[in-house]
Design an enzyme around this catalytic site. Structure first.
Site, PDB file in Angstrom:
ATOM      1  N   THR A   1      10.947 -26.261  -9.506  1.00  0.00           N
ATOM      2  CA  THR A   1      12.299 -26.574  -9.064  1.00  0.00           C
ATOM      3  C   THR A   1      12.221 -27.767  -8.109  1.00  0.00           C
ATOM      4  OG1 THR A   1      12.078 -24.819  -7.421  1.00  0.00           O
ATOM      5  CG2 THR A   1      13.271 -24.281  -9.438  1.00  0.00           C
ATOM      6  N   GLY A   2      13.322 -28.480  -7.962  1.00  0.00           N
ATOM      7  CA  GLY A   2      13.344 -29.789  -7.326  1.00  0.00           C
ATOM      8  C   GLY A   2      12.675 -29.941  -5.977  1.00  0.00           C
ATOM      9  N   THR A   3      13.171 -29.256  -4.973  1.00  0.00           N
ATOM     10  CA  THR A   3      12.633 -29.415  -3.624  1.00  0.00           C
ATOM     11  C   THR A   3      11.213 -28.883  -3.543  1.00  0.00           C
ATOM     12  OG1 THR A   3      14.885 -29.104  -2.810  1.00  0.00           O
ATOM     13  CG2 THR A   3      13.127 -29.021  -1.187  1.00  0.00           C
ATOM     14  N   THR A   4      10.961 -27.768  -4.185  1.00  0.00           N
ATOM     15  CA  THR A   4       9.614 -27.198  -4.205  1.00  0.00           C
ATOM     16  C   THR A   4       8.640 -28.172  -4.852  1.00  0.00           C
ATOM     17  OG1 THR A   4      10.478 -24.941  -4.267  1.00  0.00           O
ATOM     18  CG2 THR A   4       8.218 -25.257  -5.021  1.00  0.00           C
TER      19      THR A   4
ATOM     20  N   HIS B   1      21.987 -17.420  -4.011  1.00  0.00           N
ATOM     21  CA  HIS B   1      21.845 -17.488  -5.470  1.00  0.00           C
ATOM     22  C   HIS B   1      20.912 -16.386  -5.979  1.00  0.00           C
ATOM     23  CE1 HIS B   1      18.466 -19.821  -3.968  1.00  0.00           C
ATOM     24  NE2 HIS B   1      17.881 -19.732  -5.141  1.00  0.00           N
TER      25      HIS B   1
ATOM     26  N   ASP C   1      10.936 -15.207  -0.310  1.00  0.00           N
ATOM     27  CA  ASP C   1      11.091 -14.870   1.098  1.00  0.00           C
ATOM     28  C   ASP C   1      11.950 -13.602   1.165  1.00  0.00           C
ATOM     29  OD1 ASP C   1      11.542 -14.626   3.786  1.00  0.00           O
ATOM     30  OD2 ASP C   1      12.669 -16.496   3.988  1.00  0.00           O
TER      31      ASP C   1
ATOM     32  N   LYS D   1       8.164 -22.625   0.919  1.00  0.00           N
ATOM     33  CA  LYS D   1       7.772 -23.863   0.233  1.00  0.00           C
ATOM     34  C   LYS D   1       6.430 -24.398   0.740  1.00  0.00           C
ATOM     35  CE  LYS D   1      12.467 -25.226  -1.000  1.00  0.00           C
ATOM     36  NZ  LYS D   1      12.440 -24.537  -2.263  1.00  0.00           N
TER      37      LYS D   1
ATOM     38  N   ASP E   1      16.422 -22.700 -11.458  1.00  0.00           N
ATOM     39  CA  ASP E   1      15.973 -21.372 -11.884  1.00  0.00           C
ATOM     40  C   ASP E   1      16.333 -21.136 -13.346  1.00  0.00           C
ATOM     41  OD1 ASP E   1      15.125 -20.912  -9.265  1.00  0.00           O
ATOM     42  OD2 ASP E   1      16.937 -19.811  -8.720  1.00  0.00           O
TER      43      ASP E   1
ATOM     44  N   SER F   1      17.134 -28.421  -8.309  1.00  0.00           N
ATOM     45  CA  SER F   1      16.942 -27.458  -7.232  1.00  0.00           C
ATOM     46  C   SER F   1      17.370 -26.083  -7.739  1.00  0.00           C
ATOM     47  CB  SER F   1      17.802 -27.883  -6.040  1.00  0.00           C
ATOM     48  OG  SER F   1      17.795 -26.900  -5.046  1.00  0.00           O
ATOM     49  N   GLY F   2      16.731 -25.036  -7.225  1.00  0.00           N
ATOM     50  CA  GLY F   2      17.047 -23.675  -7.673  1.00  0.00           C
ATOM     51  C   GLY F   2      18.527 -23.346  -7.683  1.00  0.00           C
TER      52      GLY F   2
ATOM     53  N   ASP G   1      20.665 -15.595  -9.655  1.00  0.00           N
ATOM     54  CA  ASP G   1      19.843 -16.493 -10.463  1.00  0.00           C
ATOM     55  C   ASP G   1      18.383 -16.050 -10.443  1.00  0.00           C
ATOM     56  OD1 ASP G   1      22.134 -18.050 -10.832  1.00  0.00           O
ATOM     57  OD2 ASP G   1      21.675 -19.303  -9.097  1.00  0.00           O
TER      58      ASP G   1
ATOM     59  N   ARG H   1      14.281 -11.167 -14.813  1.00  0.00           N
ATOM     60  CA  ARG H   1      14.579 -10.406 -16.033  1.00  0.00           C
ATOM     61  C   ARG H   1      13.996 -11.106 -17.260  1.00  0.00           C
ATOM     62  NH1 ARG H   1      19.732 -10.458 -15.782  1.00  0.00           N
ATOM     63  NH2 ARG H   1      20.105 -12.053 -17.324  1.00  0.00           N
TER      64      ARG H   1
ATOM     65  N   HIS I   1      11.259 -20.023  -2.246  1.00  0.00           N
ATOM     66  CA  HIS I   1      12.388 -20.026  -1.314  1.00  0.00           C
ATOM     67  C   HIS I   1      12.069 -20.968  -0.156  1.00  0.00           C
ATOM     68  CE1 HIS I   1      13.869 -15.870  -2.831  1.00  0.00           C
ATOM     69  NE2 HIS I   1      14.522 -16.852  -3.415  1.00  0.00           N
TER      70      HIS I   1
END
Length: 125
Positions: free
Chosen positions: A38-41, A92, A85, A16, A65, A59-60, A95, A101, A12
């Site tokens: 994921t993109g930004t991370t 989202h 976080d 990051k 995700d 990105s998530g 997601d 799950r 989150h």
């Protein structure tokens, strides 16, 4: 020799930098595995650890995700590290729950904080 399954990294926004610090501290162990993020991370981790090979997904909130969820379902992921976080509302959130799950259904270890991530990373062979 079979190809190793990937470590999936997600964080989150407020976590990051923590995940980038984690990757920096454990880059030797992580370098032995394919990494998807994921993109930004993934971008933040690449800034901290330019020597790691990371496949950046969307990105998530834009589907990253779900991309990782699909990789779990197809047997491509060995470990999910998701620095959550818990103090910030996530639009989202559904997601995130879907990803959790899938990790449960496919019996994939999933760390939601640094302490668990450190222990699980040590168990990968």
């Amino acid at each position: 020799m079979t190809e190793r399954k990937a470590i999936a990294l997600i964080a989150h926004d407020q976590k990051k930098d923590d995940l980038a610090d984690f990757a920096r501290a454990h880059r030797k162990a992580m370098s032995a595995y394919p990494i998807v993020a994921t993109g930004t991370t993934g971008g933040r981790i690449l800034e901290a650890c330019p020597d790691l090979e990371i496949t950046r997904l969307k990105s998530g909130p834009l589907g990253g995700d779900q991309q990782i969820g699909a990789m779990i379902a197809t047997g491509e992921v060995a470990l999910v590290i998701f620095f959550v976080d818990p103090l910030t509302a996530m639009p989202h959130d559904v997601d995130v729950k879907a990803l959790m799950r899938l990790a449960i259904v496919y019996d994939i270890p999933m760390a939601l904080n640094r302490a668990t991530a450190e222990r699980l990373l040590l168990t990968l062979d």
